[in-house]
Design a protein around this motif. Structure first.
Motif, PDB file in Angstrom:
ATOM      1  N   PHE A 159       0.803  -1.220   0.000  1.00  0.00           N
ATOM      2  CA  PHE A 159       0.000   0.000   0.000  1.00  0.00           C
ATOM      3  C   PHE A 159       0.840   1.276   0.000  1.00  0.00           C
ATOM      4  O   PHE A 159       0.354   2.339  -0.355  1.00  0.00           O
ATOM      5  CB  PHE A 159      -0.972   0.007   1.182  1.00  0.00           C
ATOM      6  CG  PHE A 159      -2.108  -0.952   0.988  1.00  0.00           C
ATOM      7  CD1 PHE A 159      -3.007  -0.794  -0.056  1.00  0.00           C
ATOM      8  CD2 PHE A 159      -2.272  -2.028   1.839  1.00  0.00           C
ATOM      9  CE1 PHE A 159      -4.055  -1.681  -0.245  1.00  0.00           C
ATOM     10  CE2 PHE A 159      -3.321  -2.923   1.662  1.00  0.00           C
ATOM     11  CZ  PHE A 159      -4.210  -2.751   0.616  1.00  0.00           C
ATOM     12  N   CYS A 160       2.078   1.167   0.413  1.00  0.00           N
ATOM     13  CA  CYS A 160       2.978   2.322   0.429  1.00  0.00           C
ATOM     14  C   CYS A 160       4.308   1.899  -0.208  1.00  0.00           C
ATOM     15  O   CYS A 160       5.323   1.792   0.469  1.00  0.00           O
ATOM     16  CB  CYS A 160       3.175   2.789   1.868  1.00  0.00           C
ATOM     17  SG  CYS A 160       4.024   4.350   2.028  1.00  0.00           S
ATOM     18  N   PRO A 161       4.293   1.658  -1.518  1.00  0.00           N
ATOM     19  CA  PRO A 161       5.475   1.081  -2.166  1.00  0.00           C
ATOM     20  C   PRO A 161       6.622   2.069  -2.298  1.00  0.00           C
ATOM     21  O   PRO A 161       6.429   3.286  -2.246  1.00  0.00           O
ATOM     22  CB  PRO A 161       4.948   0.700  -3.551  1.00  0.00           C
ATOM     23  CG  PRO A 161       3.881   1.702  -3.823  1.00  0.00           C
ATOM     24  CD  PRO A 161       3.228   1.942  -2.477  1.00  0.00           C
ATOM     25  N   GLU A 162       7.804   1.505  -2.492  1.00  0.00           N
ATOM     26  CA  GLU A 162       8.962   2.330  -2.811  1.00  0.00           C
ATOM     27  C   GLU A 162       8.784   2.826  -4.242  1.00  0.00           C
ATOM     28  O   GLU A 162       8.446   2.058  -5.141  1.00  0.00           O
ATOM     29  CB  GLU A 162      10.244   1.512  -2.697  1.00  0.00           C
ATOM     30  CG  GLU A 162      11.479   2.306  -3.011  1.00  0.00           C
ATOM     31  CD  GLU A 162      12.749   1.474  -2.941  1.00  0.00           C
ATOM     32  OE1 GLU A 162      13.817   2.048  -3.200  1.00  0.00           O
ATOM     33  OE2 GLU A 162      12.683   0.264  -2.653  1.00  0.00           O
ATOM     34  N   LEU A 164      -2.140   8.595  -2.608  1.00  0.00           N
ATOM     35  CA  LEU A 164      -1.625   9.319  -1.436  1.00  0.00           C
ATOM     36  C   LEU A 164      -0.100   9.299  -1.397  1.00  0.00           C
ATOM     37  O   LEU A 164       0.535  10.325  -1.129  1.00  0.00           O
ATOM     38  CB  LEU A 164      -2.161   8.701  -0.142  1.00  0.00           C
ATOM     39  CG  LEU A 164      -3.607   8.944   0.208  1.00  0.00           C
ATOM     40  CD1 LEU A 164      -3.970   8.189   1.488  1.00  0.00           C
ATOM     41  CD2 LEU A 164      -3.885  10.424   0.376  1.00  0.00           C
ATOM     42  N   ARG A 165       0.471   8.151  -1.663  1.00  0.00           N
ATOM     43  CA  ARG A 165       1.933   8.009  -1.632  1.00  0.00           C
ATOM     44  C   ARG A 165       2.593   8.928  -2.664  1.00  0.00           C
ATOM     45  O   ARG A 165       3.564   9.614  -2.368  1.00  0.00           O
ATOM     46  CB  ARG A 165       2.299   6.541  -1.912  1.00  0.00           C
ATOM     47  CG  ARG A 165       3.779   6.260  -1.983  1.00  0.00           C
ATOM     48  CD  ARG A 165       4.374   6.206  -0.612  1.00  0.00           C
ATOM     49  NE  ARG A 165       5.739   5.675  -0.702  1.00  0.00           N
ATOM     50  CZ  ARG A 165       6.719   6.146   0.026  1.00  0.00           C
ATOM     51  NH1 ARG A 165       6.506   7.100   0.907  1.00  0.00           N
ATOM     52  NH2 ARG A 165       7.927   5.638  -0.097  1.00  0.00           N
ATOM     53  N   LEU A 166       2.044   8.951  -3.858  1.00  0.00           N
ATOM     54  CA  LEU A 166       2.608   9.785  -4.915  1.00  0.00           C
ATOM     55  C   LEU A 166       2.442  11.269  -4.618  1.00  0.00           C
ATOM     56  O   LEU A 166       3.346  12.064  -4.882  1.00  0.00           O
ATOM     57  CB  LEU A 166       1.989   9.414  -6.262  1.00  0.00           C
ATOM     58  CG  LEU A 166       2.437   8.040  -6.772  1.00  0.00           C
ATOM     59  CD1 LEU A 166       1.499   7.521  -7.847  1.00  0.00           C
ATOM     60  CD2 LEU A 166       3.874   8.091  -7.267  1.00  0.00           C
ATOM     61  N   LYS A 167       1.319  11.661  -4.038  1.00  0.00           N
ATOM     62  CA  LYS A 167       1.125  13.073  -3.657  1.00  0.00           C
ATOM     63  C   LYS A 167       2.097  13.479  -2.560  1.00  0.00           C
ATOM     64  O   LYS A 167       2.574  14.601  -2.524  1.00  0.00           O
ATOM     65  CB  LYS A 167      -0.317  13.308  -3.213  1.00  0.00           C
ATOM     66  CG  LYS A 167      -1.269  13.361  -4.367  1.00  0.00           C
ATOM     67  CD  LYS A 167      -2.686  13.568  -3.917  1.00  0.00           C
ATOM     68  CE  LYS A 167      -3.565  13.502  -5.147  1.00  0.00           C
ATOM     69  NZ  LYS A 167      -4.959  13.360  -4.870  1.00  0.00           N
ATOM     70  N   GLU A 168       2.393  12.541  -1.667  1.00  0.00           N
ATOM     71  CA  GLU A 168       3.350  12.815  -0.603  1.00  0.00           C
ATOM     72  C   GLU A 168       4.751  13.023  -1.181  1.00  0.00           C
ATOM     73  O   GLU A 168       5.469  13.951  -0.798  1.00  0.00           O
ATOM     74  CB  GLU A 168       3.368  11.647   0.384  1.00  0.00           C
ATOM     75  CG  GLU A 168       4.448  11.769   1.443  1.00  0.00           C
ATOM     76  CD  GLU A 168       4.625  10.492   2.246  1.00  0.00           C
ATOM     77  OE1 GLU A 168       4.978  10.624   3.424  1.00  0.00           O
ATOM     78  OE2 GLU A 168       4.435   9.385   1.698  1.00  0.00           O
ATOM     79  N   LEU A 169       5.149  12.159  -2.099  1.00  0.00           N
ATOM     80  CA  LEU A 169       6.497  12.216  -2.650  1.00  0.00           C
ATOM     81  C   LEU A 169       6.679  13.291  -3.717  1.00  0.00           C
ATOM     82  O   LEU A 169       7.763  13.840  -3.871  1.00  0.00           O
ATOM     83  CB  LEU A 169       6.876  10.855  -3.248  1.00  0.00           C
ATOM     84  CG  LEU A 169       6.987   9.703  -2.253  1.00  0.00           C
ATOM     85  CD1 LEU A 169       7.207   8.393  -2.991  1.00  0.00           C
ATOM     86  CD2 LEU A 169       8.105   9.960  -1.254  1.00  0.00           C
TER      87      LEU A 169
END
Length: 118
Positions: A20-23, A95-100
């Motif tokens: 759910f929160c991949p590298e 979400l992960r991509l928006k964070e990064l």
């Protein structure tokens, strides 16, 4: 939540968290799930004419059912459950991509390539 807490060990939670929160890796301004990227961006640029969307889709697109090729659980054969899993992946990867990459407009899409009849 009780089901998860009572059926999954801590190692399973960590494994699921990595799904759910991949590298994420950025290569020549392309965004890839690191687990899916095997190098060779130059070859993909030649093949797809440096079309960012096509290159990123080629690397990052996977069949949701293929994630579970060795699963022993019958739920992987239930379309409604696979759809819900896809929605969860879409939500958390977004979400992960928006964070990064807060300044980039990255869209996580779900597609249905199931052959239709009739």
């Amino acid at each position: 939540m009780n089901h998860a807490f009572n059926t999954c060990g801590i190692e399973s939670f960590i494994a699921v968290a990595s799904v759910f929160c991949p590298e994420i890796v950025e290569v020549n301004e392309y965004i890839f799930i690191s687990e899916f990227y095997n190098g060779g961006v130059e070859i993909l640029e030649e093949q797809y004419g440096k079309d960012r969307k096509k290159i990123e889709q080629w690397v990052n697109s996977w069949s949701l059912a293929d994630f579970f090729l060795q699963a022993r659980d019958e739920s992987v054969h239930v379309d409604d459950i696979i759809v819900e899993y896809g929605k969860a992946i879409q939500y958390f990867w977004s979400l992960r991509l928006k964070e990064l990459f807060p300044d980039r407009n990255i869209i996580v899409e779900l597609g249905d390539t199931t052959p239709r009849t009739g």
